[in-house]
Design a protein around this motif. Sequence first.
Motif, PDB file in Angstrom:
ATOM      1  N   THR A 138       0.830  -1.206   0.000  1.00  0.00           N
ATOM      2  CA  THR A 138       0.000   0.000   0.000  1.00  0.00           C
ATOM      3  C   THR A 138       0.858   1.246   0.000  1.00  0.00           C
ATOM      4  OG1 THR A 138      -1.777  -1.172   1.140  1.00  0.00           O
ATOM      5  CG2 THR A 138      -1.792   1.231   1.245  1.00  0.00           C
ATOM      6  N   GLN A 172      -5.545  -2.771  -5.192  1.00  0.00           N
ATOM      7  CA  GLN A 172      -6.920  -2.273  -5.129  1.00  0.00           C
ATOM      8  C   GLN A 172      -6.975  -0.921  -4.428  1.00  0.00           C
ATOM      9  OE1 GLN A 172      -9.873  -5.000  -3.709  1.00  0.00           O
ATOM     10  NE2 GLN A 172      -9.000  -6.756  -4.790  1.00  0.00           N
ATOM     11  N   THR A 173      -6.269  -0.808  -3.325  1.00  0.00           N
ATOM     12  CA  THR A 173      -6.248   0.468  -2.595  1.00  0.00           C
ATOM     13  C   THR A 173      -5.663   1.574  -3.463  1.00  0.00           C
ATOM     14  OG1 THR A 173      -6.040  -0.654  -0.460  1.00  0.00           O
ATOM     15  CG2 THR A 173      -5.328   1.642  -0.563  1.00  0.00           C
ATOM     16  N   VAL A 232      -5.676   1.816  -6.734  1.00  0.00           N
ATOM     17  CA  VAL A 232      -6.640   2.228  -7.753  1.00  0.00           C
ATOM     18  C   VAL A 232      -7.753   3.053  -7.116  1.00  0.00           C
ATOM     19  CG1 VAL A 232      -8.378   1.386  -9.393  1.00  0.00           C
ATOM     20  CG2 VAL A 232      -6.105   0.326  -9.314  1.00  0.00           C
ATOM     21  N   ARG A 233      -8.250   2.629  -5.974  1.00  0.00           N
ATOM     22  CA  ARG A 233      -9.360   3.336  -5.329  1.00  0.00           C
ATOM     23  C   ARG A 233      -8.970   4.741  -4.881  1.00  0.00           C
ATOM     24  NH1 ARG A 233     -10.945  -2.250  -2.305  1.00  0.00           N
ATOM     25  NH2 ARG A 233     -12.291  -3.054  -3.998  1.00  0.00           N
ATOM     26  N   LEU A 234      -7.691   4.951  -4.666  1.00  0.00           N
ATOM     27  CA  LEU A 234      -7.212   6.285  -4.310  1.00  0.00           C
ATOM     28  C   LEU A 234      -6.995   7.170  -5.528  1.00  0.00           C
ATOM     29  CD1 LEU A 234      -4.688   5.417  -1.451  1.00  0.00           C
ATOM     30  CD2 LEU A 234      -6.898   6.566  -1.229  1.00  0.00           C
ATOM     31  N   TRP A 267     -12.116  -8.892  -9.156  1.00  0.00           N
ATOM     32  CA  TRP A 267     -11.809  -7.467  -9.197  1.00  0.00           C
ATOM     33  C   TRP A 267     -10.824  -7.164 -10.317  1.00  0.00           C
ATOM     34  CZ3 TRP A 267      -7.297  -4.635  -8.833  1.00  0.00           C
ATOM     35  CH2 TRP A 267      -7.449  -3.247  -8.676  1.00  0.00           C
ATOM     36  N   ASP A 280     -13.110   4.342 -16.340  1.00  0.00           N
ATOM     37  CA  ASP A 280     -12.890   4.822 -14.975  1.00  0.00           C
ATOM     38  C   ASP A 280     -13.380   3.712 -14.061  1.00  0.00           C
ATOM     39  OD1 ASP A 280     -12.063   7.725 -15.451  1.00  0.00           O
ATOM     40  OD2 ASP A 280     -13.915   7.584 -16.597  1.00  0.00           O
ATOM     41  N   TYR A 281     -12.461   3.145 -13.291  1.00  0.00           N
ATOM     42  CA  TYR A 281     -12.774   1.910 -12.578  1.00  0.00           C
ATOM     43  C   TYR A 281     -12.429   2.035 -11.100  1.00  0.00           C
ATOM     44  CZ  TYR A 281     -12.781  -3.073 -11.383  1.00  0.00           C
ATOM     45  OH  TYR A 281     -13.026  -4.290 -10.793  1.00  0.00           O
ATOM     46  N   ASP A 282     -13.432   1.890 -10.264  1.00  0.00           N
ATOM     47  CA  ASP A 282     -13.230   1.765  -8.814  1.00  0.00           C
ATOM     48  C   ASP A 282     -12.403   2.914  -8.243  1.00  0.00           C
ATOM     49  OD1 ASP A 282     -13.727   0.539  -6.417  1.00  0.00           O
ATOM     50  OD2 ASP A 282     -12.133  -0.963  -6.596  1.00  0.00           O
ATOM     51  N   GLY A 283     -12.623   4.119  -8.772  1.00  0.00           N
ATOM     52  CA  GLY A 283     -11.919   5.300  -8.279  1.00  0.00           C
ATOM     53  C   GLY A 283     -10.707   5.695  -9.088  1.00  0.00           C
ATOM     54  N   GLY A 284     -10.201   4.774  -9.918  1.00  0.00           N
ATOM     55  CA  GLY A 284      -9.016   5.072 -10.712  1.00  0.00           C
ATOM     56  C   GLY A 284      -9.295   4.996 -12.191  1.00  0.00           C
TER      57      GLY A 284
END
Length: 788
Positions: A76, A104-105, A107-109, A128, A213-217
């Motif tokens: 992370t 995942q974190t 991308v979400r950021l 995912w 645009d996927y999962d915040g990223g």
Amino acid sequence: MTLALLGTVPAAAQDEERRAAPPGGQDPLVLVFHAEDAPEDRTRAGVRAIEALGAEGPAAEHFAVDVTSDPADFTTAGLLDYNAVVFLSTDGAVLNASQEAALQTYVRLGGGFVGVHDAAFAQPESEWFTGLIGSRPDAASPDDTQTAVVEVGDRVNPATRGLPVEWAKRDVWFNWESSPSGQVHTVARVRESTYEPGDTAEGWDHPISWCRDYDGGRSFYTGMGGTAQSFAENNFRKHLRGALLWTSRLARADCQATIDDNYAAERLTEPNAPQSLDQIGEPHGLDIADDGRVFYIGRGGQWTNAPVVTDWADPDIGLGPGTVHVYDPATDEVTHAATLEVFGNKGGGGELVKNEEGLVGIVLDPDFADNQWVYLHWTPHSEIDRETHTGERRVSRFTFDEASGTLDLASEQVLLSWQVQIHSCCHAGGGMDFDSEGNLYIATGDTNSSQFSDGYSGNNPEPEFAGVSFADARRTAGNTNNLNGKILRIHPEDDGTYTIPEGNLFTGEEAGGGKTRAEIYVMGVRNPARIAIDPRTDWLHAGWVGPDAPEPSATWGPAKYDTFAVITEAGNRGWPYCMGNSQPYRDRNLPDPEQPLDWYDCDAPRNESPHNDGLVDLPPVTDNNIWYAPQGGAPDFPRDADGVPSYDLDEQFLRLPWLTGGGQAAMNGPVYRHDDESDSDVAWPAYWDGKWFVGDLYDGDQPRHAVVMDPSNVAGGGLPVHADGLDGIIPVGEGGIRNLMDWKFAPDGSLYLLDYGRGFFNADQHSALWRVTYTGGPATPLPADLAR
């Protein structure tokens, strides 16, 4: 093989301000990850290419590159210094649960991800990651290297901007377990007809590069890059660089434009009150004012089961209501602006009973906001001749009364009128549009019977009524001295007259005069219901319905071809002599029209009909851009030494596999032009700019597409190079738009459409005005999130 790690993954700052910002910084850094045992030549070529791309272009677009093959580097904290992460040669690479959680974190950021070719094999058990990629390769995909054509559909995305619309590339081409179309934004496709796609082929819609645009990223994937040589190719390097700029927050891109869920379709009109046309008449065309009001017309039919007079001895034969309604988006209200008494409510039944005349076209004056002029293309009931079964078609100008919200019928000024036969159905045409010079284009049908030629040329000279041939389109569409079966071009003047613009097909003085009409811009069209002028190029876009033959005939010629054409200058489009790309019909004539004569010469057609009062020698036929038959899109055949196709179905090849036929009724649409200065929150995105919308009355397997044309060959019949299916955006099936009658973009960038309803020659509960708006968000990243 492991490539040396070019830089260590720095520890991320732990303060809250850093975590609130997207990953990466103002000195962009990209992490390239590959499997430890990845193919050395391809991986090394890819890494070197990405490093070089990071130093290309202006300094504001530069980025540095780190490389790793160690999954342990996915932490992370470790990922937060990277603007983008690239999976390159990752077949067999697996992140453990904590490492994938770090990705995942990231991308979400707001982090960026680029997957290249076999990146789609990574993390095979992760749902995912499948979403991040968009799809997975089919296990039966071809694994050999083949040359194929890439279609570049997105002309504005940084990954495809500036690339050729067609791009021949040698690569390994994956098929997909499930098509990502409609779930991702496709920027390029591979054309399966140019290589061997194998048993699991995708068909005409074979995405090869896409983004979302996927999962915040931001995620970009390309199935290309399966060879080391790819990374030395200029076009692929441009493609990859654009993907890296977007994912690294160095450029913005709209990666939502072809995702189905980003559009909302709304029916705007309610069903009519019983035995009323308070909301809509028999839908037949629309135009949109600069203030957004939609003016739409009804041809002449009434509600289902309303009385219809078909007896010629009755003075009210065919009497029907030609309606004009206005929808105001500011109030969401409909007003009934006018009813004209038209000849045309004579529907249903056989060839000599039904009729397509009536109120068939509407266009607003270019200065409507100032002069309130509305032009109608119609057949007044008062002018029919019940003895000869003929009528008068006219184009009239009316004034709209803003105070009452009605059309002032007493203000009529008749610009142009001509005779039509109304004994036998059909083909009234109707479409109208203005160009930037104020020239008015008027599409007229050939007023010819659909019968008496077995659905082929429509050139039977024998049937007639009261001396008027009604089954010989050489009398009309193929006649240089007749305004039917044409697209006319005139310049309306303020006093209600018109002048002839320069550049029409004829001057009116050919052969000493009396053999041509100067109003003709295009001859040789059968039933052009809809036309549209591209506001940027002034090119005319038109579509027309073909005859009824279900299959080609070695005796008579091609099957039913519905047609679309981009028309850049005056010309002859062929009917009833040739169709498609100069595919000829067989001539016939008296005394025995059942006996075939010679094939028509598309380069030098001759009108030798006994009903011809125009020139015998006609202008050469210009090839059309799109044609489709019940068998499919753009049928073609081997040709003999004289250029005559075999017309053998066993030898047929389809040049446009995205097109299918069936009932077929071509319904031309607009060319979309995006207004970059508009602040509209419903406008279709810039992705669609310049795309030409072509469709069919019928839904299901019929065409509803937005196509990309190549400007370098469009005038000579060049085929579309890319097509986007619209069925996921414009609803089809029960509850959707089953019968598309007209479609136009409004000044706010939304799309208005008319659904004809069910059945024919009436307005029923499904007849409706619709609007399709874009509901996706702005391009990403937002300006505040750009790295520089």
